[in-house]
Design an enzyme around this catalytic site. Structure first.
Site, short mmCIF file in Angstrom:
data_model
loop_
_atom_site.label_atom_id
_atom_site.label_comp_id
_atom_site.label_asym_id
_atom_site.label_seq_id
_atom_site.Cartn_x
_atom_site.Cartn_y
_atom_site.Cartn_z
N GLU A 1 -6.76 4.84 7.91
CA GLU A 1 -6.51 6.26 7.61
C GLU A 1 -7.74 6.88 6.96
O GLU A 1 -8.06 8.05 7.20
CB GLU A 1 -5.26 6.40 6.73
CG GLU A 1 -3.99 6.15 7.54
CD GLU A 1 -2.81 5.61 6.76
OE1 GLU A 1 -2.83 5.66 5.51
OE2 GLU A 1 -1.87 5.11 7.40
N ASN B 1 0.87 -1.18 0.00
CA ASN B 1 0.00 0.00 0.00
C ASN B 1 0.91 1.23 0.00
O ASN B 1 1.51 1.55 1.01
CB ASN B 1 -0.88 -0.05 1.26
CG ASN B 1 -1.66 1.24 1.48
OD1 ASN B 1 -1.77 2.08 0.58
ND2 ASN B 1 -2.22 1.39 2.68
N SER C 1 3.60 -2.09 10.26
CA SER C 1 5.05 -2.20 10.50
C SER C 1 5.61 -3.58 10.14
O SER C 1 6.59 -4.03 10.73
CB SER C 1 5.39 -1.85 11.95
OG SER C 1 5.05 -0.49 12.21
N GLU D 1 -5.18 -4.63 10.79
CA GLU D 1 -4.12 -3.64 10.97
C GLU D 1 -4.38 -2.84 12.24
O GLU D 1 -5.19 -1.90 12.23
CB GLU D 1 -4.10 -2.67 9.79
CG GLU D 1 -3.87 -3.33 8.45
CD GLU D 1 -3.32 -2.35 7.43
OE1 GLU D 1 -2.21 -2.59 6.94
OE2 GLU D 1 -3.98 -1.32 7.16
N LYS E 1 0.03 4.24 -0.28
CA LYS E 1 -0.62 5.43 0.28
C LYS E 1 -0.42 6.62 -0.67
O LYS E 1 -0.41 6.43 -1.88
CB LYS E 1 -0.10 5.70 1.69
CG LYS E 1 -0.17 4.43 2.57
CD LYS E 1 0.06 4.67 4.02
CE LYS E 1 -0.04 3.34 4.76
NZ LYS E 1 0.05 3.46 6.19
N GLY F 1 2.94 2.27 10.70
CA GLY F 1 3.97 3.29 10.53
C GLY F 1 4.74 3.63 11.80
O GLY F 1 5.45 4.63 11.85
N HIS G 1 -9.44 1.34 4.91
CA HIS G 1 -8.18 1.51 5.63
C HIS G 1 -8.40 2.47 6.80
O HIS G 1 -9.18 3.42 6.70
CB HIS G 1 -7.11 2.08 4.68
CG HIS G 1 -5.74 2.05 5.28
ND1 HIS G 1 -5.32 2.99 6.20
CD2 HIS G 1 -4.71 1.18 5.13
CE1 HIS G 1 -4.10 2.69 6.58
NE2 HIS G 1 -3.70 1.59 5.95
P1 PGA Z 1 3.02 0.29 7.50
O1 PGA Z 1 1.53 0.54 6.93
O2 PGA Z 1 3.48 -1.02 6.92
O3 PGA Z 1 3.81 1.48 7.00
O4 PGA Z 1 2.91 0.24 8.98
C1 PGA Z 1 0.63 -0.52 6.76
C2 PGA Z 1 -0.68 0.00 6.24
O5 PGA Z 1 -1.14 1.06 6.68
O6 PGA Z 1 -1.30 -0.64 5.36
#
Ligand code: PGA
Length: 247
Positions: free
Chosen positions: A95, A10, A208, A163, A12, A169, A93
């Site tokens: 976010e 992803n 992560s 997640e 983003k 992140g 997601h």
């Molecule tokens: P990350 O993000 O691997 O940077 O923690 C995962 C995600 O939000 O899909």
């Protein structure tokens, strides 16, 4: 039952045309580990050029609208993603749930829109840190599953990504036992909603994931792959995760 592992990246809101060069190394790794499914979800503007440059790689979207067309400025419809060559789309997601206020019902509508246009839907769920600290992680996640998964979903087009919001992140991940517990709870809840199809649904872990922790996470029962943010932006970081999934 044996489920093929899926490693999905992803990107983003990252990457421009020149960044697509990273896809060549990822495509090569995907080809040499044919037992693993690999996908990259770049920003919507990069889907068509990504498909053109790396036809051997599955490309997906990061969101779609629940309707197929209409007065929704700035939104992207599932048939548009499909026309651009996408084969899957992330929906719900955390976010987007946080920034755009998407509800479980919205996410269910998006997943159905994806399916109407032949896209696999990767439905994301996950608890916040406050919810985990309050001992509510399992209840929150299973409620998101109950609200977001369409009852008519089948294993060939539904993927779930667990997640934990606090792991995205941050470099922090849950314990292996916590991952196992939530993934088992997700599969049980899926069984309540879609019956026997639940056995075939891939449940990805996200948050992560990297080349160092992927083997441990991917070895957990009911962890059928990963949804990878930061580490999917470069072939150097993403390929070791594909290799870990290949075993
Ligand atoms: P990350 O993000 O691997 O940077 O923690 C995962 C995600 O939000 O899909």
């Amino acid at each position: 039952m044996a489920r093929r592992k899926l490693i999905a990246g992803n990107w983003k809101m990252n990457g421009h045309l020149d960044h697509l060069r990273e896809l060549h190394g990822i495509e090569k790794a995907a080809k040499s580990h044919a037992d693993v499914d690999v996908a990259i979800c770049p920003p919507a503007t990069l889907i068509a050029p990504a498909v053109q440059r790396t036809p051997g790689l599955t490309i997906g979207g990061q969101d779609c609208h629940e309707e197929d067309r209409g007065a929704h400025t700035g939104c992207v419809a599932a048939p548009m993603l499909a026309e651009a060559g996408a084969k899957c789309v992330i929906v719900g997601h955390s976010e987007r749930r946080a920034d755009q206020g998407e509800s479980d019902a919205d996410v269910q509508g998006k997943a159905l829109a994806a399916h109407r246009h032949g896209l696999q839907a990767i439905i994301c769920v996950g608890e916040t840190e406050e919810q985990r600290d309050a001992g509510e992680a399992e209840a929150v996640v299973t409620a998101q599953i109950a609200g977001s998964v369409p009852p008519e979903a089948t294993a060939d087009w539904l993927v779930i990504a667990y997640e934990p919001v606090w792991a995205i992140g941050t470099g922090r991940i849950p314990t292996i036992d916590d991952v196992a517990a939530i993934h088992a709870a997700i599969r049980a809840k899926l069984g309540d909603i879609i019956g026997g199809e639940a056995d075939g649904v891939r449940i990805l872990y996200g948050g992560s994931m990297n080349g160092d922790n992927a083997s441990d996470l991917l070895a957990v029962d009911n962890v059928d792959g990963g949804l990878v943010g930061g580490a999917s932006l470069s072939a150097d970081k993403f390929v070791p995760i594909i290799e870990a999934a290949a075993g």
